[in-house]
Design a protein around this motif. Structure first.
Motif, short mmCIF file in Angstrom:
data_model
loop_
_atom_site.label_atom_id
_atom_site.label_comp_id
_atom_site.label_asym_id
_atom_site.label_seq_id
_atom_site.Cartn_x
_atom_site.Cartn_y
_atom_site.Cartn_z
N ALA B 8 0.83 -1.21 0.00
CA ALA B 8 0.00 0.00 0.00
C ALA B 8 0.86 1.26 0.00
O ALA B 8 2.04 1.23 0.34
CB ALA B 8 -0.91 0.00 1.23
N GLY B 9 0.23 2.36 -0.38
CA GLY B 9 0.92 3.64 -0.37
C GLY B 9 0.09 4.67 -1.12
O GLY B 9 -1.10 4.48 -1.36
N VAL B 10 0.74 5.78 -1.48
CA VAL B 10 0.08 6.84 -2.22
C VAL B 10 0.67 6.82 -3.63
O VAL B 10 1.86 6.53 -3.79
CB VAL B 10 0.31 8.20 -1.54
N GLY B 11 -0.16 7.12 -4.62
CA GLY B 11 0.30 7.14 -6.01
C GLY B 11 1.60 7.92 -6.15
O GLY B 11 1.69 9.04 -5.68
N GLY B 12 2.59 7.30 -6.77
CA GLY B 12 3.87 7.97 -6.96
C GLY B 12 4.93 7.55 -5.94
O GLY B 12 6.10 7.90 -6.08
N GLN B 13 4.54 6.77 -4.91
CA GLN B 13 5.51 6.36 -3.88
C GLN B 13 6.27 5.08 -4.25
O GLN B 13 7.08 4.61 -3.47
CB GLN B 13 4.80 6.15 -2.54
N GLY B 14 5.98 4.52 -5.38
CA GLY B 14 6.76 3.38 -5.84
C GLY B 14 6.27 2.03 -5.35
O GLY B 14 7.05 1.10 -5.19
N GLN B 35 -1.37 -11.05 -9.00
CA GLN B 35 -1.30 -9.70 -8.49
C GLN B 35 -2.42 -8.88 -9.08
O GLN B 35 -2.72 -8.97 -10.26
CB GLN B 35 0.06 -9.09 -8.88
N SER B 36 -3.02 -8.06 -8.25
CA SER B 36 -4.10 -7.22 -8.73
C SER B 36 -3.92 -5.83 -8.14
O SER B 36 -3.70 -5.69 -6.95
CB SER B 36 -5.43 -7.80 -8.28
N GLU B 37 -3.97 -4.82 -8.98
CA GLU B 37 -3.72 -3.49 -8.43
C GLU B 37 -4.63 -2.42 -9.01
O GLU B 37 -5.23 -2.61 -10.05
CB GLU B 37 -2.26 -3.09 -8.62
N VAL B 38 -4.69 -1.35 -8.28
CA VAL B 38 -5.50 -0.23 -8.74
C VAL B 38 -4.56 0.81 -9.34
O VAL B 38 -3.71 1.35 -8.66
CB VAL B 38 -6.30 0.37 -7.58
N HIS B 39 -4.74 1.03 -10.63
CA HIS B 39 -3.87 1.96 -11.37
C HIS B 39 -4.63 3.24 -11.66
O HIS B 39 -5.58 3.59 -11.02
CB HIS B 39 -3.48 1.33 -12.70
N GLY B 40 -4.19 3.87 -12.75
CA GLY B 40 -5.01 4.93 -13.34
C GLY B 40 -5.05 6.18 -12.51
O GLY B 40 -4.04 6.67 -12.05
N MET B 41 -6.27 6.67 -12.32
CA MET B 41 -6.47 7.95 -11.65
C MET B 41 -5.75 8.01 -10.30
O MET B 41 -5.25 9.05 -9.91
CB MET B 41 -7.96 8.15 -11.39
N GLY B 46 -3.54 9.73 -5.07
CA GLY B 46 -4.61 8.99 -4.40
C GLY B 46 -4.05 7.74 -3.74
O GLY B 46 -2.88 7.42 -3.86
N GLU B 47 -4.93 7.02 -3.02
CA GLU B 47 -4.49 5.79 -2.36
C GLU B 47 -4.30 4.71 -3.42
O GLU B 47 -5.12 4.55 -4.31
CB GLU B 47 -5.52 5.38 -1.32
N VAL B 75 4.17 2.05 2.33
CA VAL B 75 5.13 3.14 2.25
C VAL B 75 4.58 4.39 2.95
O VAL B 75 5.19 5.45 2.94
CB VAL B 75 5.49 3.42 0.77
N GLU B 76 3.39 4.25 3.56
CA GLU B 76 2.74 5.42 4.18
C GLU B 76 1.92 4.92 5.36
O GLU B 76 1.16 3.95 5.22
CB GLU B 76 1.85 6.09 3.14
N PRO B 77 2.04 5.55 6.53
CA PRO B 77 1.38 4.98 7.72
C PRO B 77 -0.15 4.91 7.67
O PRO B 77 -0.72 3.88 8.01
CB PRO B 77 1.87 5.88 8.87
N MET B 78 -0.82 5.99 7.24
CA MET B 78 -2.29 5.89 7.24
C MET B 78 -2.76 4.84 6.23
O MET B 78 -3.78 4.17 6.45
CB MET B 78 -2.96 7.23 6.93
N GLU B 79 -2.01 4.69 5.15
CA GLU B 79 -2.40 3.67 4.15
C GLU B 79 -2.23 2.27 4.73
O GLU B 79 -2.97 1.36 4.38
CB GLU B 79 -1.62 3.86 2.85
N ALA B 80 -1.24 2.10 5.63
CA ALA B 80 -1.08 0.80 6.30
C ALA B 80 -2.32 0.51 7.14
O ALA B 80 -2.91 -0.57 7.10
CB ALA B 80 0.17 0.79 7.17
N LEU B 81 -2.74 1.51 7.87
CA LEU B 81 -3.88 1.38 8.77
C LEU B 81 -5.17 1.06 7.99
O LEU B 81 -6.01 0.30 8.44
CB LEU B 81 -4.02 2.69 9.55
N ARG B 82 -5.27 1.66 6.80
CA ARG B 82 -6.48 1.49 5.99
C ARG B 82 -6.76 0.01 5.70
O ARG B 82 -7.91 -0.39 5.58
CB ARG B 82 -6.32 2.27 4.67
N TYR B 83 -5.71 -0.77 5.53
CA TYR B 83 -5.91 -2.16 5.08
C TYR B 83 -5.85 -3.18 6.22
O TYR B 83 -5.84 -4.37 5.97
CB TYR B 83 -4.93 -2.49 3.95
#
Ligand SMILES: Cc1ncc(C[n+]2csc(CCOP(=O)(O)OP(=O)(O)O)c2C)c(N)n1
Lengths: 374, 191
Positions: B8-14, B35-41, B46-47, B75-83
């Motif tokens: 998990a992370g924010v778009g652009g964090q690699g 593997q399945s991921e959310v790309h695009g917008m 975004g998350e 790569v981001e703490p709130m994104e870790a918590l989200r999942y």
């Protein structure tokens, strides 16, 4: 293949084998096969219908559609696409107790489905996206065998499936999971820091402030994010090309002023035809062609009209004095607002080209330059 | 062997690079993967998240069921918590502590971290700081991967090979920077 969001976003390792040679170039034996003159189209449709029985036969016997028997006949399952993966997941990839049909080929294998209905008390259809299979087997009246799925609420009527939804539909236990922390907030996508579209939207918003909202017909690209706060500048995005054409329609119907934003790349894909139409009718619309020198949203590909946008507009018939170039930057804000107001006031087609490079491609290029120097 | 991983992370964090490194390494040792991921917008601030499944047996679902993930790598703490609802009762969460604040209502960072620490199996690391010390601030993602490396069920050397393969095109410097980031993350974990 029925492409669904999750299928399109999934990948996996594959086994490769030797590439087949390209087919030989061959033109059709019947030289007017693809000429759909009404007389020919009627003939072709008959031919298509005549091939239906053999397609149905193929569907039953090709092996792509599978009937797999199960001991528990209280339920028969019809499953397709990625939903099959979720079904298997719930049985750890092992045996499924219910008889099921995995659909991988159309038309639907009627005999197989009849057999399933004869053997089982109820049918459940599990499919991603629209309930197409479910609708076609339950019919308009839904009499006869009970078909469960998205229509009867066994599966949510909308939204993507996942293994948990499938487990619930089948009445299987789902795991207790950790709670969602209540301090989490959403993080919607947004325009990048320094994005030229942001300055354009600020200028458009100010220039249009004196008119009521709902007049900006947009297209698809990064600038579609102009719908969200803090800009809330655009009011439509339907498909590529439905920006200039919708603004023209609105203006023709009397919504004045009507404006439109479209990216440089989308303009070449399907904006030029609409522009010609607006010019022919001298529709009083102002069109913003957002020129960031690239196709940003899909990853920075080449933009086909690069360097020729004004020439294309002139060629289509837009008056040269109503093709205005602005540089979307904070320092130019007041000038840009003034130019926009002037063109919005003009009783004919105006094109404004806000031109400044996408910050993402700009950073990439400057990095490459730095590397080349080293 | 089976590992279900949320990246998990924010778009652009690699996060796509993290997934690619694990992916190459798994293919090299002949594991099945999905593997399945959310790309695009979502790429624009975004998350973003990726479901990543490895196994020595064929894998059925492309998505990890709720409550079944063995690992969250973020790569981001709130994104870790989200999942967190994805994590199983034995699962580990491995996350960066540097927040990516691009929204006005981002919660207090200390609260986010303390929520994460409620789960005993956590590793929290300031990957941005480590990456800065290494003079390659863009490799915070690979530092996190280094921290997670002992939990992946993959040999460390295979991850190194994957980094060489993935970043080779960008030149030796980029490869070495990422190898150093991987090592620094691994060593942080061992400390
Ligand atoms: C028919 C169709 N083909 C392809 C796409 C994918 N797509 C989304 S946005 C876009 C182009 C964006 O480029 P541009 O209009 O220049 O805007 P920018 O993202 O650069 O701001 C494309 C090709 C689509 N939405 N519809």
């Amino acid at each position: 293949m029925r492409i669904t969001t999750r299928l399109a976003h999934s990948h996996s390792s594959v086994n490769t084998s030797e590439q087949k040679a390209q087919n030989q170039i061959k033109t059709p034996e019947d030289s007017i096969q693809y000429v759909l003159l009404p007389s020919n189209a009627r003939k072709r449709y008959k031919k298509l219908l005549a091939s239906q029985p053999s397609l149905e036969e193929e569907s039953e016997n090709s092996g792509y559609n599978k009937f797999v028997d199960g001991k528990d006949k209280s339920l028969g399952i019809i499953v397709s696409g990625i939903a099959y993966n979720y079904l298997l997941e719930n049985f750890d990839g092992g045996e499924i107790p219910f008889p099921f049909i995995k659909i991988s080929q159309y038309p639907l294998p009627k005999k197989m489905i009849e057999k399933l209905c004869d053997e089982c008390n109820e049918i459940m259809v599990i499919e991603e996206g629209y309930p197409l299979i479910e609708e076609s087997i339950s019919g308009l009246l839904g009499r006869g065998i009970k078909v469960r799925g998205r229509f009867d609420g066994s599966i949510p009527r909308d939204g993507e499936l996942n293994p948990n939804i499938v487990a619930q539909a089948l009445g299987l236990e789902t795991l207790q999971s950790n709670p969602v922390s209540d301090i989490i907030v959403g993080r919607p996508p947004s325009l990048c820091d320094g994005c030229p579209h942001a300055d354009t939207f600020r200028a458009i918003n100010e220039a249009m402030a004196e008119h009521s909202k709902g007049r900006n017909f947009s297209d698809i690209g990064c600038y579609t994010l102009g719908a969200l706060p803090p800009y809330q500048s655009i009011n439509s995005c339907v498909d590529m090309g439905a920006s200039i054409t919708m603004a023209k329609g609105a203006a023709d119907a009397g919504l004045l002023p009507s404006i439109s934003v479209i990216g440089d790349s989308t303009f070449t894909h399907s904006g030029i035809t609409g522009l010609l139409d607006a010019v022919n009718d001298k529709s009083p619309i102002t069109i913003f062609i957002l020129d960031n020198y690239t196709t940003a949203m899909t990853g920075g590909q080449f933009s086909p009209a690069n360097g020729r946008i004004e020439e294309i507009c002139k060629g289509v018939g837009v008056e040269a004095e109503h093709i205005r170039i602005i540089e979307p930057l904070k320092k130019n804000h007041n000038d840009n607002v003034r130019i926009i107001k002037e063109e919005v006031a003009y009783n004919g087609v105006s094109v404004i080209i806000p031109r400044r490079e996408c910050v993402v491609t700009l950073t990439q290029k400057s990095k490459e330059k730095k590397k080349a120097k080293q | 062997m089976k590992k279900d991983i949320i990246i998990a992370g924010v778009g652009g964090q690699g996060i796509v690079s993290i997934a690619a490194v694990i992916g190459y390494a798994s293919v090299e040792v002949g594991l099945f993967l999905k593997q399945s991921e959310v790309h695009g917008m979502s790429q624009r601030g975004g998350e973003v998240y990726s479901h990543f499944r490895l196994s020595d047996k064929e894998i059925a679902s492309d998505l990890i069921p709720h409550g079944k993930a063995d690992l969250i790598i973020s790569v981001e703490p709130m994104e870790a918590l989200r999942y967190m609802p994805m994590l199983n009762s034995e699962g580990w969460v491995i996350t960066n502590t540097t927040p990516f604040i691009n929204i006005p209502n981002y919660p207090e960072v200390e609260k986010v971290i303390s929520e994460i620490k409620k789960y005993t199996r956590n590793i929290t690391v300031d990957a941005d700081k480590i990456a800065k010390v290494l003079k390659s601030p863009k490799s915070a993602n690979i530092v996190i991967l280094g921290c997670a490396s002992p939990y992946l069920g993959l040999e460390y050397g295979k991850l190194e090979n994957a980094i060489k393969l993935l970043f080779g095109r960008k030149g030796e410097d980029v490869v070495n920077a990422n190898l150093a980031a991987l090592k620094a993350g691994r060593e942080y974990k061992n400390k």
